[in-house]
Motif scaffolding. Structure first.
Motif, PDB file in Angstrom:
ATOM      1  N   ILE A  34      -2.543 -50.729  26.241  1.00  0.00           N
ATOM      2  CA  ILE A  34      -3.508 -50.615  27.336  1.00  0.00           C
ATOM      3  C   ILE A  34      -3.031 -49.449  28.192  1.00  0.00           C
ATOM      4  O   ILE A  34      -1.884 -49.424  28.648  1.00  0.00           O
ATOM      5  N   ILE A  35      -3.909 -48.460  28.371  1.00  0.00           N
ATOM      6  CA  ILE A  35      -3.535 -47.180  28.964  1.00  0.00           C
ATOM      7  C   ILE A  35      -4.437 -46.884  30.154  1.00  0.00           C
ATOM      8  O   ILE A  35      -5.658 -47.046  30.072  1.00  0.00           O
ATOM      9  N   ALA A  36      -3.836 -46.435  31.248  1.00  0.00           N
ATOM     10  CA  ALA A  36      -4.600 -46.005  32.423  1.00  0.00           C
ATOM     11  C   ALA A  36      -4.572 -44.491  32.495  1.00  0.00           C
ATOM     12  O   ALA A  36      -3.501 -43.872  32.392  1.00  0.00           O
ATOM     13  N   LEU A  37      -5.739 -43.892  32.643  1.00  0.00           N
ATOM     14  CA  LEU A  37      -5.873 -42.445  32.811  1.00  0.00           C
ATOM     15  C   LEU A  37      -5.955 -42.143  34.300  1.00  0.00           C
ATOM     16  O   LEU A  37      -6.889 -42.561  34.981  1.00  0.00           O
ATOM     17  N   LYS A  45     -11.212 -36.281  33.908  1.00  0.00           N
ATOM     18  CA  LYS A  45     -10.927 -37.594  33.323  1.00  0.00           C
ATOM     19  C   LYS A  45     -12.140 -38.148  32.564  1.00  0.00           C
ATOM     20  O   LYS A  45     -12.029 -38.551  31.409  1.00  0.00           O
ATOM     21  N   SER A  46     -13.288 -38.186  33.237  1.00  0.00           N
ATOM     22  CA  SER A  46     -14.495 -38.704  32.588  1.00  0.00           C
ATOM     23  C   SER A  46     -14.892 -37.831  31.406  1.00  0.00           C
ATOM     24  O   SER A  46     -15.341 -38.330  30.372  1.00  0.00           O
ATOM     25  N   TYR A  84     -17.700 -47.933  24.442  1.00  0.00           N
ATOM     26  CA  TYR A  84     -17.556 -47.239  25.715  1.00  0.00           C
ATOM     27  C   TYR A  84     -18.293 -47.988  26.812  1.00  0.00           C
ATOM     28  O   TYR A  84     -19.438 -48.400  26.643  1.00  0.00           O
ATOM     29  N   VAL A  85     -17.614 -48.160  27.939  1.00  0.00           N
ATOM     30  CA  VAL A  85     -18.227 -48.740  29.138  1.00  0.00           C
ATOM     31  C   VAL A  85     -18.207 -47.668  30.212  1.00  0.00           C
ATOM     32  O   VAL A  85     -17.136 -47.266  30.677  1.00  0.00           O
ATOM     33  N   SER A  86     -19.376 -47.187  30.598  1.00  0.00           N
ATOM     34  CA  SER A  86     -19.466 -46.086  31.551  1.00  0.00           C
ATOM     35  C   SER A  86     -19.645 -46.620  32.969  1.00  0.00           C
ATOM     36  O   SER A  86     -19.742 -47.830  33.200  1.00  0.00           O
ATOM     37  N   THR A  87     -19.725 -45.692  33.905  1.00  0.00           N
ATOM     38  CA  THR A  87     -19.974 -46.060  35.300  1.00  0.00           C
ATOM     39  C   THR A  87     -21.470 -46.050  35.615  1.00  0.00           C
ATOM     40  O   THR A  87     -21.862 -46.355  36.740  1.00  0.00           O
ATOM     41  N   ASP A 167     -14.689 -46.160  31.777  1.00  0.00           N
ATOM     42  CA  ASP A 167     -14.604 -45.199  32.868  1.00  0.00           C
ATOM     43  C   ASP A 167     -14.707 -45.952  34.194  1.00  0.00           C
ATOM     44  O   ASP A 167     -15.754 -46.528  34.513  1.00  0.00           O
ATOM     45  N   GLU A 168     -13.615 -45.983  34.931  1.00  0.00           N
ATOM     46  CA  GLU A 168     -13.555 -46.650  36.240  1.00  0.00           C
ATOM     47  C   GLU A 168     -14.083 -48.091  36.206  1.00  0.00           C
ATOM     48  O   GLU A 168     -15.008 -48.437  36.948  1.00  0.00           O
ATOM     49  N   PRO A 169     -13.522 -48.954  35.370  1.00  0.00           N
ATOM     50  CA  PRO A 169     -14.065 -50.318  35.249  1.00  0.00           C
ATOM     51  C   PRO A 169     -13.880 -51.188  36.484  1.00  0.00           C
ATOM     52  O   PRO A 169     -14.575 -52.195  36.640  1.00  0.00           O
TER      53      PRO A 169
END
Length: 332
Positions: A34-37, A45-46, A84-87, A167-169
């Motif tokens: 599990i990785i945080a960008l 980033k996005s 993928y889960v986007s904002t 992206d920014e969950p």
């Protein structure tokens, strides 16, 4: 399973011209990570996440998965590897939770979107794992932000991929929901052996809850366990200011102020928590701590706090009153 980004340049194409956002990106992720960008606004980033997913083209370099270039996969094959889960806000507010999650089966159902028995099983299983099964018939517009985020993760989970990118969950969620989402993502990485990568501005979550950081700034691109990047001081590159420094004891960035007032703290109790809270409050109020008994002396007692300044003593039941009194003594 291994995802590799090799000397990549990400950006976008506008009127046939390549617009580079970030170059020289070399990062990797392995099964179960599990990785945080992390990175400042505008660093890409996005763009990087969308490039991995295939929404935006890779301008230079390589992105490989299990030693294959991602371009070697057909769009349908790649959609069975990465979800993928986007904002972006959900554009179908009248759809039910069940219908939204069912959309995750699109790589397998064909253009008609008709669910087979195995698709129904996967949708139901994903909803139960994420904790949205009990409100499967509700319209998505009636849910809280935290519930909506769970639904979108369930949709990605129903897609049955090996890589999950978000992206920014945790953006716009309250503190309990932030950590519930992160614990869910950790569970997916640990128990289902997925690669989970998410971007975030939440430094505490990034440094306390993940296996690895991808740290991308305008000057550098590095990776490692949070403690690795603290040790190398690379984490300091997130904020370039003489007013903010990284405090390794607190594991967070703190503001820097020159203390013009110092207090000697004596703990006359066995309550370590009381001492930690008091010293934390003093630091927050930019009050220095010293061993010099000629300054203001603060004694922590079971019944409260005693301040002694020259021949004057005051007693306080709470830390708020204590700190206000210290500043009053300074001005006396």
């Amino acid at each position: 399973m291994k995802l590799e980004i090799l000397n990549a340049t990400v950006g976008y194409v506008e009127s046939g011209d390549k617009k580079k956002v970030k170059s020289a990106i070399s990062l990797e992720a392995e099964q179960g990570d599990i990785i945080a960008l992390l990175g400042s606004n505008g660093v890409g980033k996005s763009t990087l996440l969308r490039t991995i997913v295939g929404i935006q083209p890779l301008l230079e370099g390589e992105v490989r998965y299990n030693n294959y270039l991602i371009d070697a996969y057909s769009k349908q094959d790649w959609s069975t590897k990465v979800s993928y889960v986007s904002t972006d806000r959900i554009m179908a507010p009248n759809m039910s939770v069940y219908d939204i999650v069912s959309l995750g089966r699109f790589p397998y159902t064909g253009w008609m979107g008709r669910l087979r028995k195995e698709d129904v099983v996967m949708v139901e299983q994903s909803m139960k794992q994420v904790g949205v099964w009990n409100f499967r018939d509700r319209e998505i517009s009636t849910l809280s932000d935290g519930e909506k985020q769970r639904v979108m993760i369930a949709r990605a989970l129903a897609q049955d991929t090996e890589i999950l990118i978000l992206d920014e969950p945790t953006a716009f969620l309250d503190l309990p929901n932030k950590y519930e989402i992160i614990y869910l993502l950790k569970s997916l990485a640990r128990k289902m052996h997925k690669i989970v990568i998410f971007s975030t501005h939440d430094f505490n979550i990034a440094t306390h809850e993940v296996d690895k950081l991808w740290l991308v700034t305008s000057e550098l691109c590095v990776q490692g366990a949070p403690e690795d990047l603290m040790k190398t001081k690379d984490i300091d590159s997130l904020f370039k200011s003489d007013k903010i420094v990284f405090d390794i004891e607190q594991g967070d960035f703190v503001s820097v102020h020159d203390s013009s007032l110092f207090v000697s703290v004596q703990n006359n109790t066995n309550n370590k928590e009381a001492y930690l809270l008091v010293t934390q409050a003093l630091k927050r109020c930019h009050i220095g701590i010293t061993n010099d008994l000629n300054d203001i002396v603060l004694t922590i007692r079971d019944e409260g706090y005693c301040l002694k300044f020259i021949d004057h003593e005051t007693y306080h039941e709470n830390i708020y009153s204590l700190c206000r009194c210290i500043w009053t003594l300074k001005d006396a």
